[in-house]
Design an enzyme around this catalytic site. Sequence first.
Site, PDB file in Angstrom:
ATOM      1  N   HIS A  66       0.842  -1.208   0.000  1.00  0.00           N
ATOM      2  CA  HIS A  66       0.000   0.000   0.000  1.00  0.00           C
ATOM      3  C   HIS A  66       0.871   1.249   0.000  1.00  0.00           C
ATOM      4  O   HIS A  66       2.076   1.192   0.247  1.00  0.00           O
ATOM      5  CB  HIS A  66      -0.901   0.030   1.240  1.00  0.00           C
TER       6      HIS A  66
ATOM      7  N   LYS B 280      -0.408   4.684   4.662  1.00  0.00           N
ATOM      8  CA  LYS B 280      -1.261   3.722   5.372  1.00  0.00           C
ATOM      9  C   LYS B 280      -0.688   3.411   6.752  1.00  0.00           C
ATOM     10  O   LYS B 280       0.508   3.127   6.886  1.00  0.00           O
ATOM     11  CB  LYS B 280      -1.425   2.433   4.554  1.00  0.00           C
TER      12      LYS B 280
HETATM   13  N1  NAP Z   1     -13.033  -0.254   2.814  1.00  0.00           N
HETATM   14  C1  NAP Z   1     -12.179   0.067   1.847  1.00  0.00           C
HETATM   15  O1  NAP Z   1     -12.232  -0.448   0.720  1.00  0.00           O
HETATM   16  C2  NAP Z   1     -11.131   1.102   2.141  1.00  0.00           C
HETATM   17  C3  NAP Z   1     -10.393   1.679   1.094  1.00  0.00           C
HETATM   18  C4  NAP Z   1      -9.472   2.661   1.406  1.00  0.00           C
HETATM   19  C5  NAP Z   1      -9.302   3.049   2.734  1.00  0.00           C
HETATM   20  N2  NAP Z   1     -10.005   2.436   3.719  1.00  0.00           N
HETATM   21  C6  NAP Z   1      -9.902   2.823   5.125  1.00  0.00           C
HETATM   22  O2  NAP Z   1     -10.782   3.942   5.314  1.00  0.00           O
HETATM   23  C7  NAP Z   1     -10.240   4.781   6.332  1.00  0.00           C
HETATM   24  C8  NAP Z   1     -10.070   6.182   5.759  1.00  0.00           C
HETATM   25  O3  NAP Z   1      -9.119   6.128   4.726  1.00  0.00           O
HETATM   26  P1  NAP Z   1      -8.635   7.453   3.995  1.00  0.00           P
HETATM   27  O4  NAP Z   1      -7.549   7.018   3.084  1.00  0.00           O
HETATM   28  O5  NAP Z   1      -9.795   8.193   3.448  1.00  0.00           O
HETATM   29  O6  NAP Z   1      -8.011   8.253   5.233  1.00  0.00           O
HETATM   30  P2  NAP Z   1      -7.894   9.822   5.437  1.00  0.00           P
HETATM   31  O7  NAP Z   1      -7.618  10.501   4.138  1.00  0.00           O
HETATM   32  O8  NAP Z   1      -6.929  10.028   6.566  1.00  0.00           O
HETATM   33  O9  NAP Z   1      -9.359  10.253   5.905  1.00  0.00           O
HETATM   34  C9  NAP Z   1      -9.908   9.964   7.144  1.00  0.00           C
HETATM   35  C10 NAP Z   1     -10.746  11.154   7.535  1.00  0.00           C
HETATM   36  O10 NAP Z   1     -11.530  10.829   8.674  1.00  0.00           O
HETATM   37  C11 NAP Z   1     -11.614  11.988   9.467  1.00  0.00           C
HETATM   38  N3  NAP Z   1     -12.046  11.705  10.821  1.00  0.00           N
HETATM   39  C12 NAP Z   1     -11.323  11.324  11.903  1.00  0.00           C
HETATM   40  N4  NAP Z   1     -12.134  11.193  12.962  1.00  0.00           N
HETATM   41  C13 NAP Z   1     -13.373  11.494  12.552  1.00  0.00           C
HETATM   42  C14 NAP Z   1     -14.645  11.548  13.193  1.00  0.00           C
HETATM   43  N5  NAP Z   1     -14.795  11.271  14.494  1.00  0.00           N
HETATM   44  N6  NAP Z   1     -15.726  11.915  12.474  1.00  0.00           N
HETATM   45  C15 NAP Z   1     -15.603  12.219  11.166  1.00  0.00           C
HETATM   46  N7  NAP Z   1     -14.420  12.200  10.495  1.00  0.00           N
HETATM   47  C16 NAP Z   1     -13.331  11.829  11.187  1.00  0.00           C
HETATM   48  C17 NAP Z   1     -10.224  12.574   9.374  1.00  0.00           C
HETATM   49  O11 NAP Z   1     -10.247  13.926   9.744  1.00  0.00           O
HETATM   50  P3  NAP Z   1      -9.051  14.545  10.660  1.00  0.00           P
HETATM   51  O12 NAP Z   1      -7.823  14.462   9.811  1.00  0.00           O
HETATM   52  O13 NAP Z   1      -9.582  15.907  10.928  1.00  0.00           O
HETATM   53  O14 NAP Z   1      -8.987  13.668  11.898  1.00  0.00           O
HETATM   54  C18 NAP Z   1      -9.920  12.383   7.888  1.00  0.00           C
HETATM   55  O15 NAP Z   1     -10.392  13.485   7.125  1.00  0.00           O
HETATM   56  C19 NAP Z   1      -8.923   4.109   6.762  1.00  0.00           C
HETATM   57  O16 NAP Z   1      -9.181   3.285   7.867  1.00  0.00           O
HETATM   58  C20 NAP Z   1      -8.538   3.275   5.561  1.00  0.00           C
HETATM   59  O17 NAP Z   1      -7.691   2.201   5.890  1.00  0.00           O
HETATM   60  C21 NAP Z   1     -10.918   1.479   3.440  1.00  0.00           C
END
Ligand code: NAP
Length: 278
Positions: free
Chosen positions: A166, A170
């Site tokens: 990844h 990550k």
């Molecule tokens: N299921 C799938 O297929 C898949 C695919 C890709 C990623 N993921 C997972 O999805 C998650 C997010 O990935 P990402 O790449 O989008 O990460 P990211 O860019 O870091 O986004 C996560 C967001 O969540 C926000 N956040 C944190 N606490 C929160 C809360 N209490 N309420 C609302 N928003 C909140 C963060 O804001 P702040 O920075 O202000 O805290 C940030 O903007 C990770 O766990 C990743 O591993 C899953």
Amino acid sequence: MTTHAPSEGQRALRLAIIGAAGRMGQSLVHAARARSDVIIEAGVVSPSSELVGRDLGEIAGIGALGVALTADLPAALAACDVALDFSRPRATAANLAACTAAGKPLLIGTSGLGPDVQHELERAARHIALLVAPNTSLGVTLLIELARQCARALPGQFDIEIIEAHHRHKIDAPSGTALALGHAVAESRGVTLDPAVLLHRVAGGHARRQGDIGFAVVRGGDLVGEHTVLFAGPGEQVTLGHRATDRGVFARGALDAAVWLARHPPGRYGMRDVLLKQ
Ligand SMILES: NC(=O)c1ccc[n+]([C@@H]2O[C@H](COP(=O)([O-])OP(=O)(O)OC[C@H]3O[C@@H](n4cnc5c(N)ncnc54)[C@H](OP(=O)(O)O)[C@@H]3O)[C@@H](O)[C@H]2O)c1
């Protein structure tokens, strides 16, 4: 699978995205724009976010959508049919509680959920439709099914290794998908998964034990996500793999799953149900 238009007489499904300002949140905004059966009604950001009040579409670079980012999850849920959580594991318990209180289905795409939250997942699933999917790609969902079949069909002297790669940002490792693959093949073999095998290898001094399911992790650059399951037998290997080249696959799969989830009663579901049970 769903068609991407609402059936006659049905309105578009109203979605709340938790983690709307993150990479996956933005990707969901783009994916939702391409279909008419869903509409993003609310974008939820973390309580400390400076983006509260900003327009979700402007943040995603597609122009104003008239949806102001909010940190008020209960208010966001009140206006929506289904919530999609792509935020952080530390937010999961509060998101589960809010969705349960509002009686709204929840898809948790956030990966890296600890064992501490499992009890709350089970409890919530008694009241709401809950789909937990560390990987929402339909291709990966199929990979997990194929790995399950291979592990069942091949004899025990085929060693199983799971290799994942990844992007450099990550945090959790092995990835939630690698662990899901590990659990699937372990279940097929009737053994318990021990992700600590990865750590044993790093620490050194341990040869491979018969039956171990090994993990290898690569982090770097902007790799979207690669998973390989290697069945290494005497004199032959079988390799199953999936490579995501576009984050959009996770968003498109998540929207398909959200539409599916909205039609189902309270209970605990996974992407396997979306793939296999229409
Ligand atoms: N299921 C799938 O297929 C898949 C695919 C890709 C990623 N993921 C997972 O999805 C998650 C997010 O990935 P990402 O790449 O989008 O990460 P990211 O860019 O870091 O986004 C996560 C967001 O969540 C926000 N956040 C944190 N606490 C929160 C809360 N209490 N309420 C609302 N928003 C909140 C963060 O804001 P702040 O920075 O202000 O805290 C940030 O903007 C990770 O766990 C990743 O591993 C899953």
